[in-house]
Write an enzyme that holds these catalytic residues in place. Structure first.
Site, PDB file in Angstrom:
ATOM      1  N   ASP A  50       0.841  -1.197   0.000  1.00 35.41           N
ATOM      2  CA  ASP A  50       0.000   0.000   0.000  1.00 35.41           C
ATOM      3  C   ASP A  50       0.882   1.256   0.000  1.00 35.41           C
ATOM      4  O   ASP A  50       1.590   1.521   0.976  1.00 35.41           O
ATOM      5  CB  ASP A  50      -0.895  -0.001   1.240  1.00 35.41           C
ATOM      6  N   TYR A  55       3.170   9.975   0.723  1.00 35.58           N
ATOM      7  CA  TYR A  55       4.147   9.399   1.655  1.00 35.58           C
ATOM      8  C   TYR A  55       5.587   9.744   1.246  1.00 35.58           C
ATOM      9  O   TYR A  55       6.527   9.532   2.006  1.00 35.58           O
ATOM     10  CB  TYR A  55       4.001   7.871   1.769  1.00 35.58           C
ATOM     11  N   LYS A  84      -2.164   6.187  -4.287  1.00 30.12           N
ATOM     12  CA  LYS A  84      -3.291   7.080  -3.959  1.00 30.12           C
ATOM     13  C   LYS A  84      -3.091   8.455  -4.575  1.00 30.12           C
ATOM     14  O   LYS A  84      -1.989   9.014  -4.528  1.00 30.12           O
ATOM     15  CB  LYS A  84      -3.430   7.210  -2.441  1.00 30.12           C
ATOM     16  N   HIS A 117      -7.276   9.684  -2.106  1.00 31.93           N
ATOM     17  CA  HIS A 117      -6.751   9.501  -0.750  1.00 31.93           C
ATOM     18  C   HIS A 117      -7.709   9.998   0.344  1.00 31.93           C
ATOM     19  O   HIS A 117      -7.875   9.372   1.383  1.00 31.93           O
ATOM     20  CB  HIS A 117      -5.392  10.207  -0.640  1.00 31.93           C
TER      21      HIS A 117
HETATM   22  N1  LIG Z   1      -5.760   5.946   3.441  1.00 33.73           N
HETATM   23  C1  LIG Z   1      -5.305   6.613   4.466  1.00 33.73           C
HETATM   24  O1  LIG Z   1      -5.696   7.768   4.710  1.00 33.73           O
HETATM   25  C2  LIG Z   1      -4.303   5.963   5.378  1.00 33.73           C
HETATM   26  C3  LIG Z   1      -4.044   6.541   6.652  1.00 33.73           C
HETATM   27  C4  LIG Z   1      -3.126   5.899   7.477  1.00 33.73           C
HETATM   28  C5  LIG Z   1      -2.499   4.730   7.058  1.00 33.73           C
HETATM   29  N2  LIG Z   1      -2.745   4.214   5.820  1.00 33.73           N
HETATM   30  C6  LIG Z   1      -2.069   2.986   5.320  1.00 33.73           C
HETATM   31  O2  LIG Z   1      -2.251   1.956   6.289  1.00 33.73           O
HETATM   32  C7  LIG Z   1      -0.972   1.479   6.700  1.00 33.73           C
HETATM   33  C8  LIG Z   1      -1.045   0.962   8.135  1.00 33.73           C
HETATM   34  O3  LIG Z   1      -1.549   1.948   9.062  1.00 33.73           O
HETATM   35  P1  LIG Z   1      -0.596   2.664  10.102  1.00 33.73           P
HETATM   36  O4  LIG Z   1       0.646   3.073   9.419  1.00 33.73           O
HETATM   37  O5  LIG Z   1      -1.398   3.691  10.799  1.00 33.73           O
HETATM   38  O6  LIG Z   1      -0.162   1.590  11.149  1.00 33.73           O
HETATM   39  P2  LIG Z   1      -0.701   0.205  11.788  1.00 33.73           P
HETATM   40  O7  LIG Z   1      -0.756  -0.855  10.765  1.00 33.73           O
HETATM   41  O8  LIG Z   1      -1.880   0.469  12.642  1.00 33.73           O
HETATM   42  O9  LIG Z   1       0.576  -0.153  12.698  1.00 33.73           O
HETATM   43  C9  LIG Z   1       0.900   0.675  13.757  1.00 33.73           C
HETATM   44  C10 LIG Z   1       2.105   0.232  14.530  1.00 33.73           C
HETATM   45  O10 LIG Z   1       1.897  -1.022  15.176  1.00 33.73           O
HETATM   46  C11 LIG Z   1       3.183  -1.532  15.547  1.00 33.73           C
HETATM   47  N3  LIG Z   1       3.223  -2.964  15.154  1.00 33.73           N
HETATM   48  C12 LIG Z   1       3.210  -3.517  13.905  1.00 33.73           C
HETATM   49  N4  LIG Z   1       3.218  -4.847  13.983  1.00 33.73           N
HETATM   50  C13 LIG Z   1       3.237  -5.157  15.299  1.00 33.73           C
HETATM   51  C14 LIG Z   1       3.256  -6.363  16.019  1.00 33.73           C
HETATM   52  N5  LIG Z   1       3.239  -7.543  15.404  1.00 33.73           N
HETATM   53  N6  LIG Z   1       3.284  -6.301  17.381  1.00 33.73           N
HETATM   54  C15 LIG Z   1       3.275  -5.118  18.004  1.00 33.73           C
HETATM   55  N7  LIG Z   1       3.264  -3.945  17.384  1.00 33.73           N
HETATM   56  C16 LIG Z   1       3.237  -3.960  16.051  1.00 33.73           C
HETATM   57  C17 LIG Z   1       4.211  -0.632  14.888  1.00 33.73           C
HETATM   58  O11 LIG Z   1       4.495   0.452  15.783  1.00 33.73           O
HETATM   59  P3  LIG Z   1       5.690   0.891  16.701  1.00 33.73           P
HETATM   60  O12 LIG Z   1       6.917   0.193  16.242  1.00 33.73           O
HETATM   61  O13 LIG Z   1       5.751   2.369  16.527  1.00 33.73           O
HETATM   62  O14 LIG Z   1       5.244   0.522  18.080  1.00 33.73           O
HETATM   63  C18 LIG Z   1       3.396  -0.011  13.785  1.00 33.73           C
HETATM   64  O15 LIG Z   1       3.996   1.148  13.320  1.00 33.73           O
HETATM   65  C19 LIG Z   1      -0.053   2.685   6.476  1.00 33.73           C
HETATM   66  O16 LIG Z   1       1.298   2.366   6.514  1.00 33.73           O
HETATM   67  C20 LIG Z   1      -0.559   3.167   5.142  1.00 33.73           C
HETATM   68  O17 LIG Z   1      -0.061   2.352   4.102  1.00 33.73           O
HETATM   69  C21 LIG Z   1      -3.654   4.813   4.989  1.00 33.73           C
END
Ligand SMILES: NC(=O)c1ccc[n+]([C@@H]2O[C@H](COP(=O)([O-])OP(=O)(O)OC[C@H]3O[C@@H](n4cnc5c(N)ncnc54)[C@H](OP(=O)(O)O)[C@@H]3O)[C@@H](O)[C@H]2O)c1
Length: 323
Positions: A50, A55, A84, A117
């Site tokens: 994604d 970004y 996006k 987006h």
């Molecule tokens: N369309 C949109 O507007 C939008 C908005 C936001 C995100 N996104 C997309 O969605 C993706 C994911 O969302 P997100 O970036 O907000 O993060 P997320 O997937 O909710 O992950 C958040 C955090 O969880 C921790 N983590 C990951 N795997 C883990 C595990 N197995 N055990 C414990 N902690 C774990 C890491 O944080 P730490 O190392 O910091 O603790 C990671 O940075 C983004 O990268 C992006 O591609 C899209």
């Protein structure tokens, strides 16, 4: 079939892998993380990446994908790549050039999915977040249906296999669905979705229109202070998720990811270290019981981590609606 390649069918006949790798990272580390972790994610079995122009790391993601194609790990058709359209390119004449720019950075001839987006048009130009002298975002006025028609033309031109939206509420989806002369329905709506904001009403709405809901921040977000309300509790510290995880000998993170897949939601996971990226692919190794699913449903409390505060006041600000 390899369970890691599990897919769901989109309303245009293409398929999307149910687990995706998130490439968003804070600006200072975004390029470095994309270079280091995207190839690793492909090595461990992620086949859905994604990305987004905003970004500012599509070039590095592209290098990473190309390196894994070059060394024989995958073929182009094994990878599902999303990009996006950023809000400063919503005027119809800017849509195709924006996609072509992403394709060039990603070193791809096509993306598998191209999505709007946010439903918030911003003033066109070089600045991703154009601001006035008071630091307020400068909005643009573009009919979302006109942007959508430009996306339809990109699909017809073969620059993207599928088209969809992100951060749309159900009224904004309806606007597109009811557009006179609609050629293609959005295949997906990518929104924040996790046990504290389970989006059950939006999910029902999307399912009834054959729109796949794609969950971001499924692990509770990266808690980047510029974008996330840090007063909200940390999702992965939730005792119910941990207890269910212990029962299955899995972590709270895996429970949060598995929950989405079992309710028909495609889920994204960010990993900023190799241990977690490797762990997250284990989402295919276990199954939650109906009681587990019910207990997780019970955690919903309408906590939105990404409120996109600078967009408040925009006529299309999506999060004032209930769903
Ligand atoms: N369309 C949109 O507007 C939008 C908005 C936001 C995100 N996104 C997309 O969605 C993706 C994911 O969302 P997100 O970036 O907000 O993060 P997320 O997937 O909710 O992950 C958040 C955090 O969880 C921790 N983590 C990951 N795997 C883990 C595990 N197995 N055990 C414990 N902690 C774990 C890491 O944080 P730490 O190392 O910091 O603790 C990671 O940075 C983004 O990268 C992006 O591609 C899209």
């Amino acid at each position: 079939m390899d369970p890691k390649r599990q897919k769901v069918k989109l309303n245009d006949g293409h398929f999307i892998p149910v687990l995706g790798f998130g490439t968003y990272a804070p600006e200072e580390v975004a390029k470095m993380e994309a270079l280091e972790f995207t190839p690793f994610s492909i090595e461990v079995g992620f086949c859905h990446i994604d990305c987004a122009h905003v970004y500012q790391n599509e070039e590095q993601v592209g290098q990473a994908i190309q390196s894994k194609i070059a060394d024989g790990t995958v073929k182009r058709e094994d990878i599902f790549c999303t990009s996006k359209l950023w809000c400063t390119s919503f005027r119809p004449e800017l849509v195709r050039p924006a996609l072509e720019k992403s394709l060039k950075s990603l070193q791809l001839d096509y993306v598998d999915l191209y999505i709007m987006h946010y439903p918030l048009a911003l003033k066109p130009g070089k600045e991703l977040f154009p601001k006035d002298e008071n630091g307020k975002l400068i909005f643009d006025s573009v009919d979302l249906c006109h942007t959508w028609e430009a996306l339809e033309r990109c699909k017809d031109a073969g620059l993207t296999k599928s088209i969809g939206v992100s951060n749309f509420n159900h009224k904004q989806l309806e606007k597109i669905l009811n557009k006179p002369g609609l050629k293609y329905k959005p295949v997906c709506n990518q929104v924040e979705c996790h046990p504290y904001l389970n989006q059950s009403k939006l999910l029902d709405f999307c399912k009834s229109h054959e729109i796949v809901l794609v969950a971001y921040a499924a692990l509770g977000s990266q808690r980047v202070k510029e974008w996330v309300n840090l007063n909200h509790p940390v999702l992965l510290e939730d005792p119910v998720l941990s207890a269910i995880g212990q029962k299955h000998k899995k972590t709270a993170a895996l429970v949060a990811l598995r929950y989405q897949i079992q309710r028909g939601v495609v889920v994204l996971a960010k990993g900023n270290n190799k241990k977690w990226i490797k762990e997250n692919i284990q989402v295919f190794d276990f199954e939650l019981t109906p009681e587990d699913m019910k207990a997780i449903d019970g955690l919903n409390r309408n906590i939105r981590y990404y409120e996109f505060q600078p967009g408040v006041g925009h006529p299309e600000y999506p999060f004032s609606e209930e769903y």
